[in-house]
Design a protein around this motif. Structure first.
Motif, PDB file in Angstrom:
ATOM      1  N   ALA A  82       0.859  -1.154   0.054  1.00  0.00           N
ATOM      2  CA  ALA A  82       0.163  -0.117  -0.079  1.00  0.00           C
ATOM      3  C   ALA A  82       0.925   1.329   0.083  1.00  0.00           C
ATOM      4  O   ALA A  82       0.657   2.185  -0.800  1.00  0.00           O
ATOM      5  N   LEU A  83       1.916   1.292   0.694  1.00  0.00           N
ATOM      6  CA  LEU A  83       2.770   2.498   0.940  1.00  0.00           C
ATOM      7  C   LEU A  83       3.411   2.606  -0.589  1.00  0.00           C
ATOM      8  O   LEU A  83       3.666   3.844  -1.030  1.00  0.00           O
ATOM      9  N   TYR A  84       3.947   1.436  -1.205  1.00  0.00           N
ATOM     10  CA  TYR A  84       4.261   1.566  -2.677  1.00  0.00           C
ATOM     11  C   TYR A  84       3.306   2.340  -3.562  1.00  0.00           C
ATOM     12  O   TYR A  84       3.726   3.048  -4.203  1.00  0.00           O
ATOM     13  N   GLY A  85       2.109   1.886  -3.364  1.00  0.00           N
ATOM     14  CA  GLY A  85       0.964   2.310  -4.241  1.00  0.00           C
ATOM     15  C   GLY A  85       0.850   4.024  -4.155  1.00  0.00           C
ATOM     16  O   GLY A  85       0.733   4.751  -4.862  1.00  0.00           O
ATOM     17  N   VAL A  86       1.018   4.490  -2.909  1.00  0.00           N
ATOM     18  CA  VAL A  86       0.939   5.666  -2.333  1.00  0.00           C
ATOM     19  C   VAL A  86       2.112   6.627  -2.989  1.00  0.00           C
ATOM     20  O   VAL A  86       1.985   7.501  -3.521  1.00  0.00           O
ATOM     21  N   LEU A  87       3.241   6.255  -2.463  1.00  0.00           N
ATOM     22  CA  LEU A  87       4.283   6.872  -2.735  1.00  0.00           C
ATOM     23  C   LEU A  87       4.808   6.973  -4.192  1.00  0.00           C
ATOM     24  O   LEU A  87       5.295   8.112  -4.913  1.00  0.00           O
ATOM     25  N   VAL A  88       4.547   5.780  -4.983  1.00  0.00           N
ATOM     26  CA  VAL A  88       5.092   5.802  -6.335  1.00  0.00           C
ATOM     27  C   VAL A  88       4.056   5.687  -7.526  1.00  0.00           C
ATOM     28  O   VAL A  88       4.351   6.599  -8.457  1.00  0.00           O
ATOM     29  N   LEU A  89       2.798   5.446  -7.281  1.00  0.00           N
ATOM     30  CA  LEU A  89       1.801   5.405  -8.209  1.00  0.00           C
ATOM     31  C   LEU A  89       0.765   6.765  -7.888  1.00  0.00           C
ATOM     32  O   LEU A  89      -0.069   6.648  -8.960  1.00  0.00           O
ATOM     33  N   GLY A 107       5.932  -3.177 -10.591  1.00  0.00           N
ATOM     34  CA  GLY A 107       6.502  -3.012  -9.256  1.00  0.00           C
ATOM     35  C   GLY A 107       5.585  -3.513  -8.208  1.00  0.00           C
ATOM     36  O   GLY A 107       5.714  -4.064  -7.129  1.00  0.00           O
ATOM     37  N   LEU A 108       4.444  -3.226  -8.462  1.00  0.00           N
ATOM     38  CA  LEU A 108       3.379  -3.137  -7.399  1.00  0.00           C
ATOM     39  C   LEU A 108       2.982  -4.881  -7.333  1.00  0.00           C
ATOM     40  O   LEU A 108       2.727  -5.326  -6.342  1.00  0.00           O
ATOM     41  N   VAL A 109       3.057  -5.451  -8.473  1.00  0.00           N
ATOM     42  CA  VAL A 109       2.788  -6.957  -8.544  1.00  0.00           C
ATOM     43  C   VAL A 109       4.011  -7.471  -7.837  1.00  0.00           C
ATOM     44  O   VAL A 109       3.684  -8.552  -7.028  1.00  0.00           O
ATOM     45  N   LEU A 110       5.214  -7.048  -8.106  1.00  0.00           N
ATOM     46  CA  LEU A 110       6.296  -7.786  -7.274  1.00  0.00           C
ATOM     47  C   LEU A 110       6.204  -7.598  -6.098  1.00  0.00           C
ATOM     48  O   LEU A 110       6.558  -8.462  -5.240  1.00  0.00           O
ATOM     49  N   ALA A 111       5.785  -6.288  -5.571  1.00  0.00           N
ATOM     50  CA  ALA A 111       5.724  -6.128  -4.076  1.00  0.00           C
ATOM     51  C   ALA A 111       4.603  -6.992  -3.547  1.00  0.00           C
ATOM     52  O   ALA A 111       4.791  -7.524  -2.348  1.00  0.00           O
ATOM     53  N   MET A 112       3.602  -7.359  -4.225  1.00  0.00           N
ATOM     54  CA  MET A 112       2.571  -8.230  -3.623  1.00  0.00           C
ATOM     55  C   MET A 112       3.008  -9.591  -3.498  1.00  0.00           C
ATOM     56  O   MET A 112       2.518 -10.374  -2.619  1.00  0.00           O
TER      57      MET A 112
END
Length: 223
Positions: free
Chosen positions: A46-53, A212-217
């Motif tokens: 979720a943090l990746y989604g907020v900060l990157v996307l 990258g979101l898929v990889l993080a999941m």
């Protein structure tokens, strides 16, 4: 077998590689993980989604903070009168879902949202969602114009009866304008051959940072 594989690849390239569709699928899968196989590492996703996307990082963080005020009330009650461990889990799950939803969709136009849903909703329902959201901006303009007109013409008069009469006139005007606009839109769509799908001049495709979101999941599930 080869032919069916080629057909599948064509369908995949036309649908899932578009960013609206991709984001919606990611959000659904992520929500399922949060509810059925929760891990604290999902907070990093979720943090990746907020900060990157995120389309607008500052406003996204402000809304996340604002919504956390309401979450804190619920979690606070659970913390005082219930299980504190469960309260922490509820806080983390709520933040996972809200943060990723804001990161993927907040700040994007209504066409983007409609395109993300058009593969899952009936065509008429998706059309109503897009048209309703599109007309909201025009509705605000008409309301402001009508309020200004009433303010100029009332010359300081007041009273509850006059207020009801004025807003009754305003609502009637909005309904008439809405019907007139609907007829124009219907004629326009018929002339242009509308078939239930929305097209944009510039289609957003999935980028490397989206994968990258898929990889993080995947990493969060493995860990």
């Amino acid at each position: 077998m080869c032919g069916s594989s080629e057909i599948y690849l064509k369908i995949y390239a036309k649908s899932s590689m578009k960013k609206p569709f991709f984001y919606f699928v990611i959000l659904v899968v992520f929500d399922c993980l949060v509810f059925f196989d929760f891990s604290p590492f999902l907070l990093l996703v979720a943090l990746y989604g907020v900060l990157v996307l995120s389309k607008n990082l500052k406003k996204t963080l402000l809304w996340l903070l604002f919504l956390n005020l309401f979450i804190a009330l619920w979690v606070g009650v659970l913390w005082v009168f219930g299980d504190r461990g469960e309260a922490i889990v509820v806080l983390m799950r709520a933040n996972c879902i809200i943060a990723l939803s804001l990161g993927l969709f907040f700040g994007r136009d209504f066409l983007f949202i409609a395109q993300s849903l058009q593969s899952f909703l009936p065509k008429k329902m998706n059309f109503l969602i897009l048209m309703s959201s599109k007309m909201m901006s025009e509705l605000r303009v008409e309301i402001e114009k009508a309020k200004y007109t009433l303010k100029v013409r009332t010359c300081g008069r007041g009273g509850f009866a006059f207020l009801c009469h004025s807003y009754g006139y305003l609502i009637g005007k909005i309904i008439c304008l809405g019907l007139q606009k609907a007829q124009k839109i219907g004629a326009m769509l018929e002339v242009r051959g509308y078939n239930g799908h929305f097209y944009a001049l510039r289609e957003e495709r999935v980028e490397v940072k989206d994968w990258g979101l898929v990889l993080a999941m995947i990493v969060s599930v493995v860990c």
